[in-house]
Design a protein around this motif. Structure first.
Motif, PDB file in Angstrom:
ATOM      1  N   PHE A  46      -9.516  -7.557  12.994  1.00 27.91           N
ATOM      2  CA  PHE A  46      -9.206  -6.186  13.402  1.00 27.91           C
ATOM      3  C   PHE A  46      -7.928  -6.079  14.255  1.00 27.91           C
ATOM      4  CE2 PHE A  46     -13.736  -5.978  12.382  1.00 27.91           C
ATOM      5  CZ  PHE A  46     -13.691  -4.938  11.458  1.00 27.91           C
ATOM      6  N   SER A  47      -7.183  -7.214  14.366  1.00 28.82           N
ATOM      7  CA  SER A  47      -5.910  -7.161  15.087  1.00 28.82           C
ATOM      8  C   SER A  47      -4.850  -6.532  14.185  1.00 28.82           C
ATOM      9  CB  SER A  47      -5.471  -8.576  15.491  1.00 28.82           C
ATOM     10  OG  SER A  47      -5.061  -9.285  14.342  1.00 28.82           O
ATOM     11  N   PHE A  48      -3.693  -6.170  14.768  1.00 29.57           N
ATOM     12  CA  PHE A  48      -2.609  -5.545  14.001  1.00 29.57           C
ATOM     13  C   PHE A  48      -2.221  -6.398  12.790  1.00 29.57           C
ATOM     14  CE2 PHE A  48       2.005  -5.061  13.246  1.00 29.57           C
ATOM     15  CZ  PHE A  48       2.015  -3.736  12.861  1.00 29.57           C
ATOM     16  N   PHE A  49      -1.965  -7.707  13.042  1.00 31.12           N
ATOM     17  CA  PHE A  49      -1.513  -8.569  11.955  1.00 31.12           C
ATOM     18  C   PHE A  49      -2.647  -8.876  10.974  1.00 31.12           C
ATOM     19  CE2 PHE A  49       1.993  -9.766  14.938  1.00 31.12           C
ATOM     20  CZ  PHE A  49       2.991  -9.232  14.152  1.00 31.12           C
ATOM     21  N   GLY A  50      -3.888  -8.898  11.477  1.00 28.90           N
ATOM     22  CA  GLY A  50      -5.026  -9.119  10.596  1.00 28.90           C
ATOM     23  C   GLY A  50      -5.147  -8.000   9.575  1.00 28.90           C
ATOM     24  N   ILE A  51      -4.986  -6.754  10.053  1.00 29.56           N
ATOM     25  CA  ILE A  51      -5.087  -5.596   9.154  1.00 29.56           C
ATOM     26  C   ILE A  51      -3.922  -5.593   8.162  1.00 29.56           C
ATOM     27  CG2 ILE A  51      -4.966  -3.072   9.090  1.00 29.56           C
ATOM     28  CD1 ILE A  51      -6.504  -3.224  11.872  1.00 29.56           C
ATOM     29  N   ILE A  52      -2.702  -5.890   8.666  1.00 29.06           N
ATOM     30  CA  ILE A  52      -1.529  -5.921   7.794  1.00 29.06           C
ATOM     31  C   ILE A  52      -1.730  -6.957   6.685  1.00 29.06           C
ATOM     32  CG2 ILE A  52       0.928  -6.629   7.731  1.00 29.06           C
ATOM     33  CD1 ILE A  52       0.499  -3.798   8.793  1.00 29.06           C
ATOM     34  N   ASP A  53      -2.225  -8.146   7.057  1.00 30.08           N
ATOM     35  CA  ASP A  53      -2.452  -9.205   6.073  1.00 30.08           C
ATOM     36  C   ASP A  53      -3.449  -8.768   5.002  1.00 30.08           C
ATOM     37  OD1 ASP A  53      -0.670 -10.827   7.266  1.00 30.08           O
ATOM     38  OD2 ASP A  53      -2.102 -12.209   8.170  1.00 30.08           O
ATOM     39  N   LEU A  54      -4.465  -8.039   5.425  1.00 28.67           N
ATOM     40  CA  LEU A  54      -5.460  -7.563   4.467  1.00 28.67           C
ATOM     41  C   LEU A  54      -4.862  -6.491   3.551  1.00 28.67           C
ATOM     42  CD1 LEU A  54      -8.429  -7.768   3.588  1.00 28.67           C
ATOM     43  CD2 LEU A  54      -8.958  -5.912   5.162  1.00 28.67           C
ATOM     44  N   LEU A  55      -4.132  -5.539   4.156  1.00 31.77           N
ATOM     45  CA  LEU A  55      -3.526  -4.450   3.381  1.00 31.77           C
ATOM     46  C   LEU A  55      -2.532  -4.988   2.358  1.00 31.77           C
ATOM     47  CD1 LEU A  55      -2.914  -1.686   6.075  1.00 31.77           C
ATOM     48  CD2 LEU A  55      -4.411  -1.544   4.094  1.00 31.77           C
ATOM     49  N   ALA A  56      -1.945  -6.159   2.642  1.00 33.32           N
ATOM     50  CA  ALA A  56      -0.949  -6.745   1.743  1.00 33.32           C
ATOM     51  C   ALA A  56      -1.580  -7.266   0.464  1.00 33.32           C
ATOM     52  CB  ALA A  56      -0.190  -7.853   2.456  1.00 33.32           C
ATOM     53  N   ILE A  57      -2.879  -7.615   0.520  1.00 30.70           N
ATOM     54  CA  ILE A  57      -3.512  -8.169  -0.681  1.00 30.70           C
ATOM     55  C   ILE A  57      -4.542  -7.222  -1.286  1.00 30.70           C
ATOM     56  CG2 ILE A  57      -3.113 -10.631  -0.207  1.00 30.70           C
ATOM     57  CD1 ILE A  57      -5.952 -10.682   1.041  1.00 30.70           C
ATOM     58  N   LEU A  58      -5.088  -6.326  -0.459  1.00 28.25           N
ATOM     59  CA  LEU A  58      -6.145  -5.431  -0.909  1.00 28.25           C
ATOM     60  C   LEU A  58      -5.785  -4.633  -2.170  1.00 28.25           C
ATOM     61  CD1 LEU A  58      -8.936  -5.126   0.408  1.00 28.25           C
ATOM     62  CD2 LEU A  58      -8.183  -2.935   1.299  1.00 28.25           C
ATOM     63  N   PRO A  59      -4.596  -4.006  -2.236  1.00 27.53           N
ATOM     64  CA  PRO A  59      -4.274  -3.175  -3.400  1.00 27.53           C
ATOM     65  C   PRO A  59      -4.464  -3.908  -4.721  1.00 27.53           C
ATOM     66  CG  PRO A  59      -2.569  -2.931  -1.746  1.00 27.53           C
ATOM     67  CD  PRO A  59      -3.480  -4.017  -1.280  1.00 27.53           C
TER      68      PRO A  59
ATOM     69  N   LEU B 207      -0.414   4.740  -6.812  1.00 31.07           N
ATOM     70  CA  LEU B 207      -0.323   4.895  -5.367  1.00 31.07           C
ATOM     71  C   LEU B 207      -0.717   3.587  -4.681  1.00 31.07           C
ATOM     72  CD1 LEU B 207       0.309   7.501  -3.625  1.00 31.07           C
ATOM     73  CD2 LEU B 207      -2.089   7.409  -3.003  1.00 31.07           C
ATOM     74  N   MET B 208      -1.688   2.888  -5.315  1.00 33.44           N
ATOM     75  CA  MET B 208      -2.145   1.587  -4.797  1.00 33.44           C
ATOM     76  C   MET B 208      -0.956   0.651  -4.580  1.00 33.44           C
ATOM     77  SD  MET B 208      -5.232   0.672  -4.194  1.00 33.44           S
ATOM     78  CE  MET B 208      -6.188   2.075  -3.660  1.00 33.44           C
ATOM     79  N   ARG B 209      -0.111   0.591  -5.611  1.00 32.99           N
ATOM     80  CA  ARG B 209       1.020  -0.329  -5.564  1.00 32.99           C
ATOM     81  C   ARG B 209       1.908  -0.070  -4.351  1.00 32.99           C
ATOM     82  NH1 ARG B 209       3.911  -0.587 -11.293  1.00 32.99           N
ATOM     83  NH2 ARG B 209       4.564   1.425 -10.502  1.00 32.99           N
ATOM     84  N   LEU B 210       1.944   1.224  -3.958  1.00 32.36           N
ATOM     85  CA  LEU B 210       2.761   1.596  -2.801  1.00 32.36           C
ATOM     86  C   LEU B 210       2.327   0.822  -1.552  1.00 32.36           C
ATOM     87  CD1 LEU B 210       5.051   3.509  -2.062  1.00 32.36           C
ATOM     88  CD2 LEU B 210       3.378   5.219  -1.459  1.00 32.36           C
ATOM     89  N   PHE B 211       1.010   0.547  -1.470  1.00 33.15           N
ATOM     90  CA  PHE B 211       0.484  -0.146  -0.292  1.00 33.15           C
ATOM     91  C   PHE B 211       1.023  -1.573  -0.190  1.00 33.15           C
ATOM     92  CE2 PHE B 211      -2.608   3.267  -0.385  1.00 33.15           C
ATOM     93  CZ  PHE B 211      -2.737   3.547   0.953  1.00 33.15           C
ATOM     94  N   ARG B 212       1.497  -2.091  -1.335  1.00 29.48           N
ATOM     95  CA  ARG B 212       2.041  -3.447  -1.322  1.00 29.48           C
ATOM     96  C   ARG B 212       3.239  -3.561  -0.380  1.00 29.48           C
ATOM     97  NH1 ARG B 212       2.751  -4.506  -7.517  1.00 29.48           N
ATOM     98  NH2 ARG B 212       4.462  -5.786  -6.765  1.00 29.48           N
ATOM     99  N   LEU B 213       3.852  -2.396  -0.099  1.00 30.04           N
ATOM    100  CA  LEU B 213       5.005  -2.386   0.813  1.00 30.04           C
ATOM    101  C   LEU B 213       4.639  -2.841   2.219  1.00 30.04           C
ATOM    102  CD1 LEU B 213       7.289   0.651   0.135  1.00 30.04           C
ATOM    103  CD2 LEU B 213       7.801  -1.765  -0.038  1.00 30.04           C
ATOM    104  N   PHE B 214       3.329  -2.750   2.540  1.00 29.53           N
ATOM    105  CA  PHE B 214       2.887  -3.189   3.869  1.00 29.53           C
ATOM    106  C   PHE B 214       3.242  -4.651   4.104  1.00 29.53           C
ATOM    107  CE2 PHE B 214       0.055   0.535   3.728  1.00 29.53           C
ATOM    108  CZ  PHE B 214       0.362   1.050   4.952  1.00 29.53           C
TER     109      PHE B 214
END
Lengths: 243, 243, 243, 243
Positions: free
Chosen positions: A86-99, A113-120
């Motif tokens: 739940f840390s900043f980098f933890g969430i970013i790391d998850l958002l990078a692969i989730l889409p 729109l999903m692909r857009l999240f890859r920009l994270f």
């Protein structure tokens, strides 16, 4: 070194330290982030052949696999696993692969729109890049002042929009149909972008713009000035400490 | 607390103090100001239904009633009532509600301009917002210098307008019909907005613009620089005092 | 006071001193300069009636007469008459009235350009206005640096012009017909005015513009930064001396 | 002086010293660089007569001969000949004359690009011009920071391009056909050039642009701010040393 447990060895690589291996790991991940972002750009090209599409998909799959391994390794080595997730980098790391994983379960429309999240993934660079960390620090330092003058700027933009609405609404009902439409003119003018798609044509509107530009430019430029000076100061302080 | 007279209790709420109630009151008034301004924006939308119009009118009436009560309360608690009425904030408070009451006695045409005065409510934010007060202070501090370079800027803008008039008047009699028309080109060019509705087409005019831009941009940017540096300084001084 | 010779009394009025009369005289001349410049602007309006034209001419004649008397008085009271005539302000004072007298001897065509010289009167303000003198001082102080970076800016503008010429010449032979035409694009782009009359359309030209803007904006903004900081410093030094 | 060897005398002229002859030589080379660059510009004019073409060619030949002699003299007087040849100025000097000699062996098409290399002569000015050296020094000093924020700027530009692509791609498939096309919009907007050839038309795109401009302008202006302040500092330090 050989006495280190497996977990400790992984930790020394994954977390940013001074040993050579962790450096190589950091560069490798950064390289993959850039590759992933470039791949993303090429996918938007309108006329790409099927074979290119396939190649881009392969690169994307490889990137996601590596990022997933990296994410799991980070959870594995973390002392407080939930805290990391739940840390900043933890969430970013998850958002990078989730889409990527979510795209299996959804239809094609929302996939776009999903692909857009890859920009994270770009935000992942913040962890590795010392420069980025400097920038983030300086921004947090001057946060209060920036918000303050952002407020003044927003009021000025709104005020200009209302003013121009009253002057131009009758002459150009298409371009200045409401205060919301006028806001577009406001931001484009006060930031001096000036596309030329909307501009005043009445004498009143032009005189109003004249004064708004004279007074307004100084105010709009203030947040920029504050960020610049705060950054220069932060860097100066750092270089003094080193001496 | 219970020993306070009714007037004293009202005063402790209305005037900005450190007690909780006065804080809530300030936030409530600020919230109503924002609501009132947003309502104002929605009213300018060209295609709003009758029911929406009615709703917006209700919100407006509520806002005006609260602002009126606030205004009367402020007069009631003021030590020098006349002094408050003619003070900066006293006038602003009156201007914020006056358009509504005046709109009963006037025809529809001038009513439209009346509504514009409702924007004065935005200035009411200055009282509650500490940030705004900072800004106002800094502006008053650098007032002399800003006026000074505003003068230089105005002369430069005028000079550019006359120059371009002589170069472009014959080639583009529509866009550069007089010095007043050329002033529009001047302000749009020297602030680097550059809408593209008017620009020189003769060789002489382009060469003139070339030199005006080279020399002029530095001069036009000076007031901005002064405001920025004066503000940075004011904030720095404040943070030093706190230490 | 009564013992003063006529010449001394004229001198105490004409030259900027601390007595009341010289103050009034200075304000009067400044007022006439502004009136004269506004008159000049109105004369350029395309549809002015004969009576208005006559009125503007009368105002112009009155201004010229006063400026002539002022000029002669200044020569009369000067200790070194020739030195004054060839000084900066002596020449400006002459240029402010000369166009009027020369207009009797010349035909109508060149008369138009003559009128342009009347703008030199604006420079007369420099003598009376303390603010202007500050500005002139600061400009002279940072003169060396400004010229230095003006040079760098000019080279950059030229370099951009040549670059875009090679990329866009074939695709847009009308807009980028030679390096000279490209210079127009260069100045309009690097000052961020961006009228939109000329812009690259080829991929090469756009990529070139991308890099020129990234690198160039920082360099073009430097002279502005120098003037700003030099001015802020000058004013600060002055305020320190006063303390 | 008469005891100096021929090589020493050449060296005292060619290398920038305090004697009069080397000053004249430096001014002469600088003059030829400017002449050469102006000649280059005139050659691009579309309608020049054969006689003018011939004249321009003669000037060009003379310039190249002088630059060649200068280049050879510099090699002759250098203590470490190979070191000079591969030094920054050695390469620049070679690039300034190479295009001319290479043009004999190649066909007409590539000759056009060849001529472009003649612009490298402008860089020769760096050696003679003290101002330029100042600038180069300051740039090298702040190099690290500039690269740092150039990175942030590039990420912001890329992010904006992807964002606008998603908002405008459907409405304007011609202007925003891929992320690469959107990058053009990004750079033109965030540098506030705003040609007006591409701009958002959808409500989503306009709102996105609104926020990108509010946040982005401050970030894009940072490298400019850093260069400005670093330069002002460098010059200040120099003037302090002189005292």
């Amino acid at each position: 070194m050989s006495k280190m447990s497996f977990k400790q060895r992984i930790k020394s690589i994954v977390e940013y330290n001074d040993n050579t291996l962790s450096h190589y790991f950091a560069y490798f991940i950064q390289f993959l982030i850039i590759v992933s972002v470039i791949t993303f750009s090429f996918e938007t090209l309108p006329n790409i052949s099927e074979s290119t599409k396939f190649l881009l998909h392969i690169i994307e799959v490889v990137c996601v696999i590596v990022f997933t391994i990296e994410y799991l390794a980070r959870i594995y080595v973390a002392d407080h696993k939930l805290k990391f997730v739940f840390s900043f980098f933890g969430i970013i790391d998850l958002l990078a692969i989730l889409p990527f994983y979510l795209s299996f379960g959804v239809d094609l429309r929302s996939l776009r729109l999903m692909r857009l999240f890859r920009l994270f993934r770009l935000l992942k660079l913040v962890r590795y890049n010392k420069a980025m960390r400097h920038f983030t620090e300086a921004m947090l330092l001057a946060k209060e002042q920036i918000i303050l003058f952002m407020g003044v700027t927003l009021i000025l933009i709104y005020f200009s929009a209302v003013g121009i609405y009253y002057f131009e609404n009758e002459a150009q009902p298409d371009h200045f149909s409401s205060v919301f439409d006028s806001l577009w003119w406001s931001i484009v003018t006060l930031t001096t972008v000036g596309y030329g798609d909307v501009y005043p044509i009445t004498v009143g509107g032009k005189v109003f713009t004249f004064f708004i530009l004279l007074i307004g430019l100084g105010i709009v430029a203030i947040p920029t000035g504050i960020i610049s000076s705060s950054l220069t100061k932060t860097i100066e302080d750092k270089s003094h400490e080193k001496r």
